[in-house]
Design a protein around this motif. Structure first.
Motif, PDB file in Angstrom:
ATOM      1  N   ARG A 189       0.797  -1.228   0.000  1.00  0.00           N
ATOM      2  CA  ARG A 189       0.000   0.000   0.000  1.00  0.00           C
ATOM      3  C   ARG A 189       0.831   1.281   0.000  1.00  0.00           C
ATOM      4  O   ARG A 189       0.292   2.362  -0.225  1.00  0.00           O
ATOM      5  CB  ARG A 189      -0.938   0.001   1.210  1.00  0.00           C
ATOM      6  CG  ARG A 189      -1.884  -1.181   1.253  1.00  0.00           C
ATOM      7  CD  ARG A 189      -2.729  -1.204   2.523  1.00  0.00           C
ATOM      8  NE  ARG A 189      -3.464  -2.451   2.644  1.00  0.00           N
ATOM      9  CZ  ARG A 189      -4.706  -2.656   2.172  1.00  0.00           C
ATOM     10  NH1 ARG A 189      -5.347  -1.677   1.584  1.00  0.00           N
ATOM     11  NH2 ARG A 189      -5.291  -3.826   2.304  1.00  0.00           N
ATOM     12  N   ARG A 190       2.119   1.164   0.255  1.00  0.00           N
ATOM     13  CA  ARG A 190       2.885   2.378   0.500  1.00  0.00           C
ATOM     14  C   ARG A 190       2.837   3.362  -0.665  1.00  0.00           C
ATOM     15  O   ARG A 190       2.648   4.571  -0.459  1.00  0.00           O
ATOM     16  CB  ARG A 190       4.350   2.037   0.811  1.00  0.00           C
ATOM     17  CG  ARG A 190       5.173   3.288   1.016  1.00  0.00           C
ATOM     18  CD  ARG A 190       6.542   3.065   1.548  1.00  0.00           C
ATOM     19  NE  ARG A 190       7.235   4.336   1.657  1.00  0.00           N
ATOM     20  CZ  ARG A 190       8.429   4.493   2.189  1.00  0.00           C
ATOM     21  NH1 ARG A 190       9.080   3.448   2.681  1.00  0.00           N
ATOM     22  NH2 ARG A 190       8.992   5.681   2.255  1.00  0.00           N
ATOM     23  N   ALA A 191       2.992   2.875  -1.892  1.00  0.00           N
ATOM     24  CA  ALA A 191       3.008   3.802  -3.033  1.00  0.00           C
ATOM     25  C   ALA A 191       1.675   4.517  -3.186  1.00  0.00           C
ATOM     26  O   ALA A 191       1.624   5.669  -3.636  1.00  0.00           O
ATOM     27  CB  ALA A 191       3.358   3.052  -4.318  1.00  0.00           C
ATOM     28  N   LEU A 192       0.580   3.855  -2.819  1.00  0.00           N
ATOM     29  CA  LEU A 192      -0.728   4.507  -2.819  1.00  0.00           C
ATOM     30  C   LEU A 192      -0.874   5.445  -1.632  1.00  0.00           C
ATOM     31  O   LEU A 192      -1.369   6.571  -1.765  1.00  0.00           O
ATOM     32  CB  LEU A 192      -1.838   3.455  -2.803  1.00  0.00           C
ATOM     33  CG  LEU A 192      -2.018   2.644  -4.088  1.00  0.00           C
ATOM     34  CD1 LEU A 192      -2.914   1.442  -3.842  1.00  0.00           C
ATOM     35  CD2 LEU A 192      -2.584   3.506  -5.213  1.00  0.00           C
ATOM     36  N   TRP A 193      -0.451   4.992  -0.473  1.00  0.00           N
ATOM     37  CA  TRP A 193      -0.535   5.834   0.727  1.00  0.00           C
ATOM     38  C   TRP A 193       0.258   7.131   0.546  1.00  0.00           C
ATOM     39  O   TRP A 193      -0.132   8.173   1.083  1.00  0.00           O
ATOM     40  CB  TRP A 193      -0.007   5.078   1.937  1.00  0.00           C
ATOM     41  CG  TRP A 193      -0.939   4.021   2.461  1.00  0.00           C
ATOM     42  CD1 TRP A 193      -2.209   3.758   2.053  1.00  0.00           C
ATOM     43  CD2 TRP A 193      -0.659   3.082   3.505  1.00  0.00           C
ATOM     44  NE1 TRP A 193      -2.749   2.718   2.775  1.00  0.00           N
ATOM     45  CE2 TRP A 193      -1.818   2.276   3.677  1.00  0.00           C
ATOM     46  CE3 TRP A 193       0.446   2.820   4.305  1.00  0.00           C
ATOM     47  CZ2 TRP A 193      -1.892   1.261   4.617  1.00  0.00           C
ATOM     48  CZ3 TRP A 193       0.382   1.788   5.251  1.00  0.00           C
ATOM     49  CH2 TRP A 193      -0.781   1.028   5.404  1.00  0.00           C
ATOM     50  N   ASP A 194       1.358   7.063  -0.202  1.00  0.00           N
ATOM     51  CA  ASP A 194       2.184   8.258  -0.397  1.00  0.00           C
ATOM     52  C   ASP A 194       1.399   9.417  -1.011  1.00  0.00           C
ATOM     53  O   ASP A 194       1.755  10.594  -0.821  1.00  0.00           O
ATOM     54  CB  ASP A 194       3.377   7.931  -1.308  1.00  0.00           C
ATOM     55  CG  ASP A 194       4.481   7.181  -0.584  1.00  0.00           C
ATOM     56  OD1 ASP A 194       4.472   7.151   0.662  1.00  0.00           O
ATOM     57  OD2 ASP A 194       5.355   6.609  -1.274  1.00  0.00           O
ATOM     58  N   VAL A 195       0.334   9.109  -1.753  1.00  0.00           N
ATOM     59  CA  VAL A 195      -0.469  10.173  -2.376  1.00  0.00           C
ATOM     60  C   VAL A 195      -1.906  10.149  -1.843  1.00  0.00           C
ATOM     61  O   VAL A 195      -2.839  10.632  -2.506  1.00  0.00           O
ATOM     62  CB  VAL A 195      -0.454  10.052  -3.915  1.00  0.00           C
ATOM     63  CG1 VAL A 195       0.929  10.388  -4.454  1.00  0.00           C
ATOM     64  CG2 VAL A 195      -0.884   8.659  -4.375  1.00  0.00           C
ATOM     65  N   GLY A 196      -2.110   9.573  -0.653  1.00  0.00           N
ATOM     66  CA  GLY A 196      -3.407   9.624   0.007  1.00  0.00           C
ATOM     67  C   GLY A 196      -4.445   8.668  -0.538  1.00  0.00           C
ATOM     68  O   GLY A 196      -5.649   8.905  -0.407  1.00  0.00           O
ATOM     69  N   LEU A 197      -4.005   7.543  -1.120  1.00  0.00           N
ATOM     70  CA  LEU A 197      -4.930   6.576  -1.707  1.00  0.00           C
ATOM     71  C   LEU A 197      -4.814   5.233  -0.997  1.00  0.00           C
ATOM     72  O   LEU A 197      -3.849   4.957  -0.292  1.00  0.00           O
ATOM     73  CB  LEU A 197      -4.638   6.396  -3.206  1.00  0.00           C
ATOM     74  CG  LEU A 197      -4.682   7.675  -4.057  1.00  0.00           C
ATOM     75  CD1 LEU A 197      -4.228   7.393  -5.473  1.00  0.00           C
ATOM     76  CD2 LEU A 197      -6.083   8.282  -4.047  1.00  0.00           C
ATOM     77  N   ASP A 198      -5.799   4.349  -1.219  1.00  0.00           N
ATOM     78  CA  ASP A 198      -5.802   3.039  -0.574  1.00  0.00           C
ATOM     79  C   ASP A 198      -6.791   2.146  -1.328  1.00  0.00           C
ATOM     80  O   ASP A 198      -7.410   2.570  -2.310  1.00  0.00           O
ATOM     81  CB  ASP A 198      -6.208   3.172   0.902  1.00  0.00           C
ATOM     82  CG  ASP A 198      -5.804   1.972   1.752  1.00  0.00           C
ATOM     83  OD1 ASP A 198      -5.099   1.082   1.237  1.00  0.00           O
ATOM     84  OD2 ASP A 198      -6.206   1.916   2.931  1.00  0.00           O
ATOM     85  N   TYR A 199      -6.950   0.911  -0.881  1.00  0.00           N
ATOM     86  CA  TYR A 199      -7.977   0.005  -1.419  1.00  0.00           C
ATOM     87  C   TYR A 199      -8.591  -0.748  -0.255  1.00  0.00           C
ATOM     88  O   TYR A 199      -7.948  -1.000   0.769  1.00  0.00           O
ATOM     89  CB  TYR A 199      -7.413  -0.948  -2.468  1.00  0.00           C
ATOM     90  CG  TYR A 199      -6.178  -1.730  -2.063  1.00  0.00           C
ATOM     91  CD1 TYR A 199      -6.281  -3.000  -1.502  1.00  0.00           C
ATOM     92  CD2 TYR A 199      -4.900  -1.198  -2.263  1.00  0.00           C
ATOM     93  CE1 TYR A 199      -5.151  -3.725  -1.149  1.00  0.00           C
ATOM     94  CE2 TYR A 199      -3.766  -1.912  -1.908  1.00  0.00           C
ATOM     95  CZ  TYR A 199      -3.897  -3.179  -1.352  1.00  0.00           C
ATOM     96  OH  TYR A 199      -2.775  -3.880  -0.995  1.00  0.00           O
ATOM     97  N   ASP A 200      -9.880  -1.114  -0.429  1.00  0.00           N
ATOM     98  CA  ASP A 200     -10.667  -1.630   0.690  1.00  0.00           C
ATOM     99  C   ASP A 200     -10.827  -3.155   0.610  1.00  0.00           C
ATOM    100  O   ASP A 200     -11.928  -3.690   0.622  1.00  0.00           O
ATOM    101  CB  ASP A 200     -12.045  -0.952   0.707  1.00  0.00           C
ATOM    102  CG  ASP A 200     -12.738  -1.079   2.064  1.00  0.00           C
ATOM    103  OD1 ASP A 200     -12.117  -1.614   2.989  1.00  0.00           O
ATOM    104  OD2 ASP A 200     -13.895  -0.641   2.180  1.00  0.00           O
ATOM    105  N   HIS A 201      -9.695  -3.833   0.501  1.00  0.00           N
ATOM    106  CA  HIS A 201      -9.694  -5.293   0.602  1.00  0.00           C
ATOM    107  C   HIS A 201      -8.297  -5.742   1.003  1.00  0.00           C
ATOM    108  O   HIS A 201      -7.349  -4.947   0.991  1.00  0.00           O
ATOM    109  CB  HIS A 201     -10.131  -5.964  -0.717  1.00  0.00           C
ATOM    110  CG  HIS A 201      -9.295  -5.640  -1.926  1.00  0.00           C
ATOM    111  ND1 HIS A 201      -8.036  -6.172  -2.149  1.00  0.00           N
ATOM    112  CD2 HIS A 201      -9.549  -4.836  -2.992  1.00  0.00           C
ATOM    113  CE1 HIS A 201      -7.562  -5.738  -3.295  1.00  0.00           C
ATOM    114  NE2 HIS A 201      -8.453  -4.909  -3.824  1.00  0.00           N
TER     115      HIS A 201
END
Length: 601
Positions: free
Chosen positions: A459-471
């Motif tokens: 998730r880190r690369a997504l978290w770096d720009v305030g994003l995530d996934y719900d699974h």
């Protein structure tokens, strides 16, 4: 309030009144508490219309609520009548919280003890008690009384799973599991998981559409004897002979007397409070047995694949990779003009897979989501939702195969035709998901680390720009068994079960923009030992099993570190090396283009 006339909810409420109950809990479950259930047990779908694989409803006289996790929020909103049910996120707003809010003193909330484990029952009971209500077991399920066109339960013939695929004789497995039961100080263990029974006895069947098991229960004794409870006429002479005298096949009606025998002997019996229906523990205690809460003794040994199963998985993935290469080469041409539909694409992939050696069927219904449907995490195209795959949009296909030597599960997201106006945003999200995928694929970690400890890597690369996934990021996978196998998973919500060499898991980070597109990139990986010079303790890592190219047109090389670009190029070189000899020249040409090095642009 809107009157509930001629609906399943109205019929259930009438039955509640007749029984003197104020509410009833309806999980998506059967008496085996697995993810996949036969149509005859899909009471939740009959009640609500929900077709997903995880959900629960509670119906009271004046209100009702439906609960599911992040994978199914969009799907539930589309399928369920929200004038009848309040929709809630089962993780963020669990059923226990809702029950504390709506139950009143003296209310009686019914549940079927065959459809809940003791752990789940305890949570429901505590919530009811906190409101002054009481949880009431009801063996005669209320829905079964009002579901007038309920399908008949499955009864497919039981067949053998040969040792050349299983890698270990059933007698050796029984001895090993029996010894573990004895070491735990018990005389027997209850098995409710059809997958555990199938693995233990080297048997398979087709009671479920995508998981090759017989829906049965079993008692495993410390001396290795097994009592298998299912209709005896389902087990032919060849299978009975292979099972041997230490395995008895008994009708389901013999289950209660068998538990009574354990009670009369004052036996200690292992019962998994998560995977065994609460009915078993209650019946054993009433008979005089001592119930010992413990994990299913088969779950962990089953998850650790032996060398034969590992080699089978590699072989199955090579055949699966060839089928995917043929499909993706075909898809590139077929989708160009915008005339291809989601369902047609899924049917085409099944045809490509079906020609593979040892292929039995899909491991789950293919998820074929184009454009906005790709954002529905477990979307399933139906006649009502099937849409044309249009140029300029993303197409997400998540699918798998059941081969006699292995189970596959792979997801790819591809761009159809020309680049859309928001290509830069889409490619950014795609590349960040790919970075998370690579982070898992290349992770090295000490023995003792569990799936929840690794989930954040993806998730880190997504978290770096305030994003995530719900699974979750990954789930265990069986060997010609369930495509979703416990007890391990790469999820922050999972129990911390340490990873071990031989386990197979998925690696599937994603990103979803509701109403626009979805991205998921999934390979299966095999846990293996890793040699690290100077390491202070043993380390583990992953071997990637899946052999399918990623869509290079969506990768932004500038977002990748040198090591990430090197991993992708090495992976694609391996895909071409192993898959090209298995496919036709024109598919090989497509594969060469799809697997070309990235470059640094």
């Amino acid at each position: 309030m809107k009157p509930f006339v001629n609906t399943p909810v109205a019929a259930l409420r009438a039955e509640l009144s007749r029984r003197g109950l104020d509410g009833f809990v309806v999980p998506r479950a059967d008496s085996h508490l697995g993810e996949y259930i036969p149509p005859s047990a899909d009471r939740l779908r009959w009640l609500t219309g929900f077709t997903g694989s995880a959900g629960l409803a509670v119906v009271l006289a004046d209100r009702a609520a439906f609960f599911t996790d992040g994978r199914y929020q969009l799907q539930a909103a589309a399928e369920i009548d929200q004038s009848l049910f309040t929709l809630r996120h089962s993780v963020e707003a669990p059923v226990e919280d809702w029950l504390r809010e709506v139950l009143r003193a003296g209310m009686r909330l019914g549940y079927d003890p065959w459809l809940h484990g003791e752990e789940g029952v305890a949570k429901l009971a505590a919530a009811a008690e906190s409101a002054g209500a009481v949880l009431v077991p009801v063996e005669d399920n209320l829905i079964d009384r009002v579901w007038t066109d309920r399908p008949a339960p499955p009864a497919s013939p039981v067949v053998l799973h040969p040792v050349r695929f299983a890698g270990e004789e059933a007698a050796a497995k029984r001895e090993r599991i029996g010894a573990a039961i004895g070491k735990a100080g018990a005389a027997a263990a209850v098995l409710a998981s059809p997958e555990s029974i199938a693995w233990l006895l080297n048997i398979r069947a087709s009671d479920l559409p995508y998981t090759p098991v017989a829906l049965a229960h079993a008692l495993v004794h410390a001396d290795g004897r097994v009592a298998l409870f299912l209709a005896p006429d389902r087990v032919g002479a060849e299978v009975r002979a292979a099972l041997g005298e230490a395995v008895t096949v008994e009708p389901v009606e013999r289950l209660r007397p068998a538990l009574a025998d354990l009670g009369a002997a004052k036996a200690r019996v292992l019962v998994d409070p998560r995977t065994v229906p609460a009915w078993f523990a209650a019946t054993l205690r009433a008979a005089g047995a001592t119930v010992v809460a413990a994990d299913d003794p088969v779950a962990l040994p089953k998850a650790v694949k032996n060398e034969t199963e590992q080699e089978g998985a590699r072989a199955a993935h090579r055949r699966d990779g060839a089928a995917l290469a043929r499909f993706l080469a075909w898809f590139e041409r077929a989708a160009e003009g915008g005339g291809l539909t989601e369902r047609a694409a899924g049917e085409a992939l099944l045809r490509f897979r079906a020609s593979g050696e040892h292929f039995v069927g899909e491991s789950f219904p293919a998820i074929t989501g184009s454009g906005p449907n790709g954002a529905i995490i477990h979307y399933r195209a139906t006649a009502a939702t099937d849409r044309r795959i249009s140029p300029g949009e993303l197409f997400l296909i998540d699918s798998g195969g059941q081969y006699r030597d292995g189970t596959t599960d792979v997801t790819r997201t591809v761009l159809v035709g020309p680049s859309p106006p928001d290509r830069n945003e889409i490619a950014d999200r795609f590349t960040r998901v790919l970075k998370g995928h690579i982070a898992i694929a290349t992770a090295r970690f000490p023995k003792g680390v569990a799936g929840p400890h690794l989930d954040a890597f993806a998730r880190r690369a997504l978290w770096d720009v305030g994003l995530d996934y719900d699974h979750g990021t990954g789930h265990g996978v069986g060997s010609f068994l369930s495509v979703h196998e416990g007890p391990v998973s790469l999820s922050r919500a999972a129990r911390p079960v340490p990873l071990a060499p031989g386990m197979i898991l998925s690696n599937e980070p994603g990103f979803y923009a509701p109403g626009r597109f979805g991205i998921r990139l999934e390979n299966l990986v095999l846990v293996r030992e890793e040699a690290i010079e100077g390491a202070a303790r043993p380390f583990l890592g992953f071997e990637t099993l899946t052999l399918v190219p990623f869509d290079r047109s969506l990768i932004l090389p500038a977002l990748l570190a040198d090591s990430e670009r090197a991993w992708i190029d090495a992976y694609h070189a391996r895909v071409q090396r192993e898959i090209a000899p298995l496919v036709e020249p024109e598919v090989g040409d497509w594969l060469a283009r799809a697997c070309a090095p990235l470059g640094r642009a």
